[in-house]
Structures are given as structure tokens and as C-alpha cells.
Design a protein around this motif. Sequence first.
Motif, PDB file in Angstrom:
ATOM      1  N   PRO A  14       0.823  -1.210   0.000  1.00  0.00           N
ATOM      2  CA  PRO A  14       0.000   0.000   0.000  1.00  0.00           C
ATOM      3  C   PRO A  14       0.856   1.259   0.000  1.00  0.00           C
ATOM      4  N   GLN A  15       0.239   2.381  -0.404  1.00  0.00           N
ATOM      5  CA  GLN A  15       0.843   3.704  -0.272  1.00  0.00           C
ATOM      6  C   GLN A  15       2.160   3.859  -1.038  1.00  0.00           C
ATOM      7  N   VAL A  16       2.194   3.354  -2.281  1.00  0.00           N
ATOM      8  CA  VAL A  16       3.380   3.520  -3.112  1.00  0.00           C
ATOM      9  C   VAL A  16       3.129   4.463  -4.290  1.00  0.00           C
ATOM     10  N   GLY A  17       1.916   5.025  -4.365  1.00  0.00           N
ATOM     11  CA  GLY A  17       1.627   5.998  -5.422  1.00  0.00           C
ATOM     12  C   GLY A  17       0.938   5.440  -6.636  1.00  0.00           C
ATOM     13  N   LYS A  18       0.276   4.279  -6.522  1.00  0.00           N
ATOM     14  CA  LYS A  18      -0.381   3.672  -7.682  1.00  0.00           C
ATOM     15  C   LYS A  18      -1.458   4.563  -8.285  1.00  0.00           C
ATOM     16  N   THR A  19      -2.322   5.072  -7.425  1.00  0.00           N
ATOM     17  CA  THR A  19      -3.446   5.858  -7.946  1.00  0.00           C
ATOM     18  C   THR A  19      -2.965   7.149  -8.588  1.00  0.00           C
ATOM     19  N   LEU A  20      -1.933   7.754  -8.049  1.00  0.00           N
ATOM     20  CA  LEU A  20      -1.355   8.946  -8.676  1.00  0.00           C
ATOM     21  C   LEU A  20      -0.891   8.636 -10.093  1.00  0.00           C
ATOM     22  N   ILE A  21      -0.191   7.527 -10.267  1.00  0.00           N
ATOM     23  CA  ILE A  21       0.321   7.146 -11.585  1.00  0.00           C
ATOM     24  C   ILE A  21      -0.826   6.766 -12.511  1.00  0.00           C
ATOM     25  N   PHE A 149       9.267   9.731  -5.058  1.00  0.00           N
ATOM     26  CA  PHE A 149       8.709  10.327  -3.853  1.00  0.00           C
ATOM     27  C   PHE A 149       8.624   9.287  -2.735  1.00  0.00           C
ATOM     28  N   VAL A 150       8.426   8.018  -3.112  1.00  0.00           N
ATOM     29  CA  VAL A 150       8.319   6.935  -2.140  1.00  0.00           C
ATOM     30  C   VAL A 150       9.676   6.298  -1.884  1.00  0.00           C
ATOM     31  N   LEU A 151      10.417   5.985  -2.946  1.00  0.00           N
ATOM     32  CA  LEU A 151      11.740   5.364  -2.827  1.00  0.00           C
ATOM     33  C   LEU A 151      12.805   6.393  -3.176  1.00  0.00           C
TER      34      LEU A 151
END
Length: 239
Positions: A14-21, A149-151
Amino acid sequence: MLATPIYIICSPSPQVGKTLIARAMSEFLLLKNGTALSFDVNLKEPSLLDYLPNITETADVIDTYGKMQLMDPLIIHDRVPKVIDLGFHAFDEFFKMCEEIGFMKETARCYVAPIILYVAGADRISFRGYEMLRRRIPPASLITVHNEFVLRGGLPGAMDGERVIRIPALPLFLKRYIDRLGFSFTGYLRNEKDWSTELHQWIRRNYSMFRDLDSSVMLRGSYRSRGTDIDSLRCTRAT
């Protein structure tokens, strides 16, 4: 004949930016083609449906009916590019289903080109998910997404191969700005006249990456499907 692309944006974490991408890819495809269809397979809010309600349908893989409702439109060569925002809760079940029904082979026969955009995380779940996909998905159809932003420290070595898309990190205040429900990437490009702003350049850079990827996917998908023209006629919808 150019293939119809499907972009499956996924991660078991979760919370790795999937929906943003998924948002950015969906808006780019809509801008480029004048049409696009997205599927929201998520539990959490806000989701892709909240950002792009006019082109997004909800879907699930909990039961047989939900699976059929999701998969049936994906094997149709209708020249409408598609995006799936696959929630982490549905990751294992979705790819188990794909293997059971021979999804990758069926789409190749139907001039449809699925691409797995795997958004990398730094936890063990992310490593296991990536290794599972490497065993099941043709190498040309699996792309790692490095969301900086995540990694911020870089991709794990096992995932940092040739097929990587890198999404640059934005400052936190801009990240919060684009996370607003009313924000549109394409709308910002059209309305912000100063091309030197950091956000303008960030969107244009990502759209350029998506454009190059989309062009290669459609061409590769058409080449891969040659030799099955008679069979593929059954899968093609007149446009």
C-alpha cells in the motif's frame, strides 16, 4: 493494425503511489486519443473514481461475476486504451485469475497489448510480488515504476533493470496540491502559461515518458499478434 494497450498499475504494497500514476496515465491517454477507459479496483478513498469519474468504472475480483465484468472488456480490440488501478488487496487474486484464464495469450491473439506497471516498494511483500510477476509475465510486458517520492534512495537492485520508468519526486507542498480531488494534470498544462514552473515540467516529463511507452506498446502488440489474423477477427469490434 495497431494494438489496443492496457496498462495495469499495481503493487502488493500500500501507499506507493499507484493511484497517482493511474491518474496521470489516464489523463495522458485521454488527451492523446480523445478517449480512454479506466477501472478502479480499490478499497480505500480517495480512489481513481473520485478523480476521473467520467472515464472510470469500479471493478472487483472478489467473485466470478466481478471478474467477468472486469475481464470481458479487456480482450476487445476497440482502440480504446485502458488503465487498471489495481488495489494492493486484489493483487494476488487478479494475477492468479490471469494465469487461470490464459489472459496474456488471449490478449495477444486479439490485438490487445497488456503492460504491467509494477510500482516498486522497499518491503518484502514488494520483492515477492515482483518475483512472482517475473515468473508469469513476459519480460517485454513487465515494467518497474520507480516513484522517487516513495523510494528516494533508489530502486532495489533486483528491480532496477532496463525496463524502468522513473517518476521524479515533487516537493511535499506540490504533492499535496496535486492530491486535491479537483486537480487535473492536463487542465494545469492548459491553464498554466509559465512553462518554467516545477509542476509544469514534471507533468510534461511524465507525459513524454507515457507517450514513448504508448507508441512502443501499440507497435509491439501489433507485431506480436501477426499470424493470427483469422482468429483475431472474432475479438475485434468494428469502430
